[in-house]
Design an enzyme around this catalytic site. Sequence first.
Site, short mmCIF file in Angstrom:
data_model
loop_
_atom_site.label_atom_id
_atom_site.label_comp_id
_atom_site.label_asym_id
_atom_site.label_seq_id
_atom_site.Cartn_x
_atom_site.Cartn_y
_atom_site.Cartn_z
N SER A 86 0.82 -1.21 0.00
CA SER A 86 0.00 0.00 0.00
C SER A 86 0.85 1.26 0.00
O SER A 86 1.88 1.32 0.68
CB SER A 86 -0.90 0.01 1.23
OG SER A 86 -1.43 1.31 1.43
N TYR A 98 -0.96 6.04 -4.80
CA TYR A 98 -1.90 7.17 -4.78
C TYR A 98 -1.18 8.33 -5.43
O TYR A 98 -0.02 8.59 -5.12
CB TYR A 98 -2.27 7.55 -3.34
CG TYR A 98 -3.31 6.66 -2.70
CD1 TYR A 98 -4.46 6.30 -3.37
CD2 TYR A 98 -3.13 6.19 -1.40
CE1 TYR A 98 -5.42 5.50 -2.78
CE2 TYR A 98 -4.08 5.38 -0.79
CZ TYR A 98 -5.22 5.04 -1.49
OH TYR A 98 -6.16 4.25 -0.91
N THR A 150 -4.56 3.57 -7.75
CA THR A 150 -5.92 3.63 -7.18
C THR A 150 -6.56 4.96 -7.51
O THR A 150 -6.02 6.02 -7.19
CB THR A 150 -5.86 3.40 -5.65
OG1 THR A 150 -5.32 2.11 -5.42
CG2 THR A 150 -7.25 3.49 -5.04
N LYS A 154 -7.12 0.79 -10.45
CA LYS A 154 -8.00 0.22 -9.42
C LYS A 154 -9.13 1.20 -9.11
O LYS A 154 -8.87 2.40 -8.91
CB LYS A 154 -7.18 -0.07 -8.16
CG LYS A 154 -7.96 -0.59 -6.97
CD LYS A 154 -6.99 -1.09 -5.89
CE LYS A 154 -7.68 -1.65 -4.67
NZ LYS A 154 -8.06 -0.63 -3.70
N HIS A 198 -13.37 -0.14 -3.40
CA HIS A 198 -12.54 0.16 -2.23
C HIS A 198 -13.18 -0.44 -0.97
O HIS A 198 -13.13 0.13 0.11
CB HIS A 198 -12.36 1.67 -2.07
CG HIS A 198 -11.05 2.08 -1.47
ND1 HIS A 198 -10.00 2.57 -2.21
CD2 HIS A 198 -10.61 2.10 -0.18
CE1 HIS A 198 -8.98 2.88 -1.40
NE2 HIS A 198 -9.34 2.60 -0.16
C1 FNR Z 1 -8.13 -0.33 2.15
N1 FNR Z 1 -8.03 -0.23 0.76
C2 FNR Z 1 -6.96 0.43 0.20
N2 FNR Z 1 -6.83 0.50 -1.15
C3 FNR Z 1 -5.78 1.12 -1.72
O1 FNR Z 1 -5.69 1.17 -2.94
N3 FNR Z 1 -4.81 1.68 -0.92
C4 FNR Z 1 -4.87 1.65 0.42
O2 FNR Z 1 -3.98 2.15 1.10
C5 FNR Z 1 -6.00 1.04 1.03
N4 FNR Z 1 -6.13 1.02 2.39
C6 FNR Z 1 -7.18 0.33 2.96
C7 FNR Z 1 -7.27 0.26 4.34
C8 FNR Z 1 -8.28 -0.49 4.93
C9 FNR Z 1 -8.34 -0.58 6.42
C10 FNR Z 1 -9.22 -1.17 4.11
C11 FNR Z 1 -10.30 -2.02 4.72
C12 FNR Z 1 -9.14 -1.07 2.75
C13 FNR Z 1 -9.00 -0.92 -0.11
C14 FNR Z 1 -8.54 -2.35 -0.40
O3 FNR Z 1 -7.42 -2.37 -1.23
C15 FNR Z 1 -9.63 -3.15 -1.11
O4 FNR Z 1 -10.10 -2.45 -2.23
C16 FNR Z 1 -10.83 -3.46 -0.21
O5 FNR Z 1 -10.43 -3.67 1.12
C17 FNR Z 1 -11.52 -4.69 -0.74
O6 FNR Z 1 -12.72 -4.88 -0.10
P1 FNR Z 1 -12.93 -5.90 1.13
O7 FNR Z 1 -12.28 -7.23 0.77
O8 FNR Z 1 -12.32 -5.27 2.31
O9 FNR Z 1 -14.40 -5.99 1.19
#
Ligand code: FNR
Length: 420
Positions: A119, A143, A169, A292, A316
């Site tokens: 991430s 990002y 993303t 994404k 997300h």
């Molecule tokens: C995320 N997600 C996310 N996505 C991304 O591109 N960069 C990031 O830093 C983060 N950080 C993040 C933190 C937390 C606590 C969560 C729960 C999610 C989104 C992640 O990559 C993904 O898209 C979702 O978590 C997928 O959905 P589910 O499996 O949590 O339902």
Amino acid sequence: NEVYRAGVYGRSPRVPVGIRRLQERAKRVLDARAYAYVAGGAGDETTQRANRAAFDTWAVVPRVLRDASARDTSVELFGRRLPAPLLLGPVGALELVHPEADLAVARAAAATGVPMVFSNQGSRSMEECAAVMGAAPRWFQLYWSTSDELVESLIGRAEAAGCDALVVTLDTTMLGWRPRDLDLGHLPFALGKGIAQYTSDPVFRRLVEARAAGAGQTDSPPAQPQPRPTPAAVKALVTMAKAWPGSFRDNLRSPLPRAAVETFLSIYSRPSISWADLTWLRERTKLPILLKGVLHPDDARRALDEGMDGVVVSTHGGRQVDRSIAALDALPDVVAAIGDRAPVLLDSGIRSGADVFTAVALGARAVLLGRPFAWGLALAGEEGVRQVISDVVGEFDLTLGLTGHTAVDQLSPDILRRVG
Ligand code: FNR
């Protein structure tokens, strides 16, 4: 077999099988704010629920008497064979749930061969994670910063850290409206846990130092709202300061940690990102680039026309646009638009091997896991993440066999019926 054997000979009692109990147990061990940050979504969490409900609108119609005793769950993605159509999605600020954070996830990913997507908001730098992963596959999620120079630096570091692909993303150019975090005044704390990619970056450091040195600069209003001086904000500052080397560590009033916070807030995201930026990125790296947060088939088509290599259909995890279409509901149109040209991945709502099966049958080349591995991490660190991975892959393998298949590329929508 491995999963059953572990069931017989003993698996960590701390990590229950099945998402419901896994999440309940994690809730019990986590700080209330950390739990809310991970579990929560945007608005009324309608999309988060829709992501799950979408799976209930499809049913599998198994076939019998097709010898499926020997199976292969592997898939090829960007020239690399993966053990299953599964990756660990980018999840930031993991130190909120476990002190080893990304490092424990990196070890679990390497042990299973399931790729980890680092991430941009990691609690550990990509170099630290890569160092514990050997040759195991890893990707980097970006990002888009207001500083193109920082973007370039992050990309160069991802290449040097052995990442096989970049994920840009696009659904989080601004943080979504997340009532649970807003209620708990939690965001500054969470943001403070997700800055390791920045504090380890030479460009970021230079920007901070320039800001700290500039007369009056540290008092100028940042581009993004500054955290209010709540205890959480102070904690975020402490985290930031700790990540900063040298003598500034102990002195919160010193201009450098303060400049670091302000620099971070002003550069971490550029909401005006456009297709032209992606062209710019395309010219700067040979790595495959996936977008994404793509939900519309026209955006998916445009992505490929602009030289991108794939998309991740994602909401997300329902954390950004409440009432947006569920990821699984958006998948078939995106697959119809570009599925023959490039890999379409999916995340948001994957909770089990049966979910992986459904998404792959609908045309996803692979899926990303989000919250479930964070719950495993919360409960048992590296071992917890490993167990969640092996449970999901184990169930996927069984579902494959019990529905009459021996390989992933045999799956198609023909095995599903719409029931909702
Ligand atoms: C995320 N997600 C996310 N996505 C991304 O591109 N960069 C990031 O830093 C983060 N950080 C993040 C933190 C937390 C606590 C969560 C729960 C999610 C989104 C992640 O990559 C993904 O898209 C979702 O978590 C997928 O959905 P589910 O499996 O949590 O339902």
